[in-house]
Design an enzyme around this catalytic site. Structure first.
Site, mmCIF file in Angstrom:
data_model
loop_
_atom_site.group_PDB
_atom_site.id
_atom_site.type_symbol
_atom_site.label_atom_id
_atom_site.label_comp_id
_atom_site.label_asym_id
_atom_site.label_seq_id
_atom_site.Cartn_x
_atom_site.Cartn_y
_atom_site.Cartn_z
ATOM 1 N N HIS A 23 0.397 -0.739 -0.203
ATOM 2 C CA HIS A 23 -0.418 0.151 -0.162
ATOM 3 C C HIS A 23 0.415 1.218 -0.431
ATOM 4 C CE1 HIS A 23 -3.395 -2.650 0.726
ATOM 5 N NE2 HIS A 23 -2.482 -3.291 1.521
ATOM 6 N N GLU A 37 -2.013 0.680 8.172
ATOM 7 C CA GLU A 37 -1.792 0.146 7.797
ATOM 8 C C GLU A 37 -0.186 -0.380 6.883
ATOM 9 O OE1 GLU A 37 -1.257 -4.639 4.565
ATOM 10 O OE2 GLU A 37 -2.891 -3.714 4.492
ATOM 11 N N HIS A 63 2.566 -7.054 4.286
ATOM 12 C CA HIS A 63 1.860 -6.376 4.984
ATOM 13 C C HIS A 63 0.693 -6.689 6.705
ATOM 14 C CE1 HIS A 63 0.388 -5.730 1.103
ATOM 15 N NE2 HIS A 63 0.900 -6.575 0.494
ATOM 16 N N GLU A 78 1.872 -12.088 6.376
ATOM 17 C CA GLU A 78 1.321 -10.454 6.970
ATOM 18 C C GLU A 78 1.064 -11.347 8.329
ATOM 19 O OE1 GLU A 78 -1.594 -8.795 4.895
ATOM 20 O OE2 GLU A 78 -2.434 -9.783 4.194
#
Length: 459
Positions: free
Chosen positions: A10, A24, A78, A145
């Site tokens: 992102h 995030e 992430h 993650e």
């Protein structure tokens, strides 16, 4: 040398998962940079980031970059959301080489047995998915993650700077092991380290680190032992070139952080013509005034001044510095320890080390003893080319920035200790002269008292 692409997920207008005031993208970026810094500082490897700032980079641009530069490994960072907890890793769910499967297993299992186990983090397992960054990369690719941003227990860890450091270090070291990265050779030249605070308590350093990370700066906590005490330094960067360290320090200062640059290492100076001998009163020499005379003088002006005479006498003797003149310099720098300038009393910075004006407070030391030692070492750096006494740690953060032996007299400090400071050394010596005169007056009064006593003795 292997090439790794690290992809902070992102960025920019794409915040990723959000919870409360947390986004995030910021966690991804912070951990990705820590991983990068760990890899390039410890291992012989080249690392490229898909984004170096908070900007939006589309998925195709990320994978195109890795493919064009022919990276050996792609690592995407992430954080999760949507009602779960724990750590999981992903590789592509289509046709991939067995090497990719093995890399995922090695990295995931290493983290599971170290960081996940230490912090009791749920291991959600090794998974496969049709994510773009895993499908379109032409090299082995892994997506992690790390934790769930919308889980309170996970979020508490994500905002713990110590955890962030350990997770990033764990990912970097596990990746290095999986890829068989060689350890980087020990640099033969020194590094300019940007320090954003030096603390006697770990929790204070952790709080500073947390604020730095929240403002988008990468940093970690390093420990050092000074005068038998452990100090915790928050380090934001290390550079071979002084200019790069100074540029980072400027950015940190603009963000409201006080910094200083610590040089570690030694670079041999090229041969030079012998300089003309400095003129004036030598910095090196014996301390003449007693501890009591030094303390008595400063207390006659400032009754609340700290009693530091013994520390100046002790450390100066070890380094061969005139401790009573150094004491006079401390009086000059602190206005009789009233600290009316940029430096604050709690910094224990009695020599204005790193306080360059304009509100820059300079270095902070964990105790008065460390502050005095740093002062004496800074004078030693100017007056001598010899090494520190055997067994002594470097307390002066600017020791390596001084051209060794470049000022052997107090007058030679003009324009060096203070800028422009055209009469800096003379001002220090004027203060010292007042100290000596004050001691002479006291001695004369004592002598007169003794003489009167002697005259009244009738035998």
């Amino acid at each position: 040398m292997k090439l790794i692409v690290i992809d902070p997920g992102h960025g920019g207008a794409d915040p990723g998962a959000m919870f409360k005031n947390y986004q995030e993208k910021n966690f991804n970026f912070a951990i990705a940079r820590m991983i990068r810094d760990r890899l390039v500082s410890k291992y012989d490897v080249e690392v490229i980031m898909t984004r170096e700032t908070d900007k939006n980079v589309d998925l195709k641009s990320r994978t195109d970059l890795a493919n064009v530069i022919k990276a050996d490994f792609f690592l995407s960072i992430h954080h999760n959301a949507a009602g779960g907890s724990g750590f999981e890793s992903y590789i592509f769910n289509g046709s991939i080489p067995s090497e990719t499967v093995q890399l995922q297993a090695n990295i995931h299992d290493k983290l599971a047995s170290t960081v996940l186990q230490k912090y009791s983090i749920r291991n959600r397992g090794k998974k496969r998915a049709d994510f773009h960054v895993l499908r379109e990369t032409k090299m082995s690719a892994l997506l992690l993650e790390v934790l769930f941003i919308d889980n309170e227990a996970d979020l508490k860890l994500m905002t713990n700077p110590t955890f962030l450091m350990e997770m990033a270090t764990g990912i970097a070291d596990a990746t290095a092991t999986a890829l068989n990265l060689p350890v980087a050779p020990v640099p033969t030249e020194g590094l300019f380290k940007v320090i954003v605070g030096s603390f006697s308590k770990m929790e204070n350093a952790e709080e500073q680190l947390k604020i730095l990370i929240q403002k988008g700066f990468n940093a970690f906590i390093a420990t050092a032992t000074i005068t038998n005490s452990t100090v915790y330094r928050v380090q934001a960067g290390a550079f071979k070139e002084k200019e790069n360290a100074e540029a980072l320090a400027v950015s940190l200062n603009k963000a409201g952080f006080e910094t200083f640059i610590l040089y570690e290492g030694s670079v041999p100076d090229p041969p030079e013509e012998p300089p003309e001998p400095d003129k004036g009163y030598k910095i090196e020499g014996k301390t003449v005034l007693t501890t009591e005379q030094m303390d008595s003088y400063v207390r006659s002006i400032n009754p609340n001044a700290p009693l530091l005479g013994a520390l100046y006498a002790s450390y100066s003797q070890r380094y061969g510095i005139r401790g009573d003149v150094a004491f006079a310099q401390a009086i000059h720098e602190t206005n009789f320890f009233r600290f009316t300038g940029d430096v604050r009393p709690e910094q224990n910075n009695f020599a204005g080390i790193g306080a360059t004006g304009g509100g820059t407070r300079g270095a902070t030391f964990s105790s008065p003893a460390t502050g005095v030692l740093a002062h004496i070492q800074h004078l030693y750096a100017y007056s001598s080319t010899a090494s520190l006494p055997k067994g002594d740690e470097k307390a002066d953060p600017r020791f390596g920035l001084v051209k060794r032996g470049s000022a052997t007299t107090w007058q030679a400090l003009n324009g060096k200790w203070a800028v422009p400071g055209t009469n800096y050394g003379q001002l220090v010596l004027t203060q010292y002269k007042k100290m000596v005169q004050n001691s002479l007056i006291s001695l004369n009064m004592e002598r007169e008292k003794l003489q009167n006593t002697l005259n009244t003795i009738d035998i």
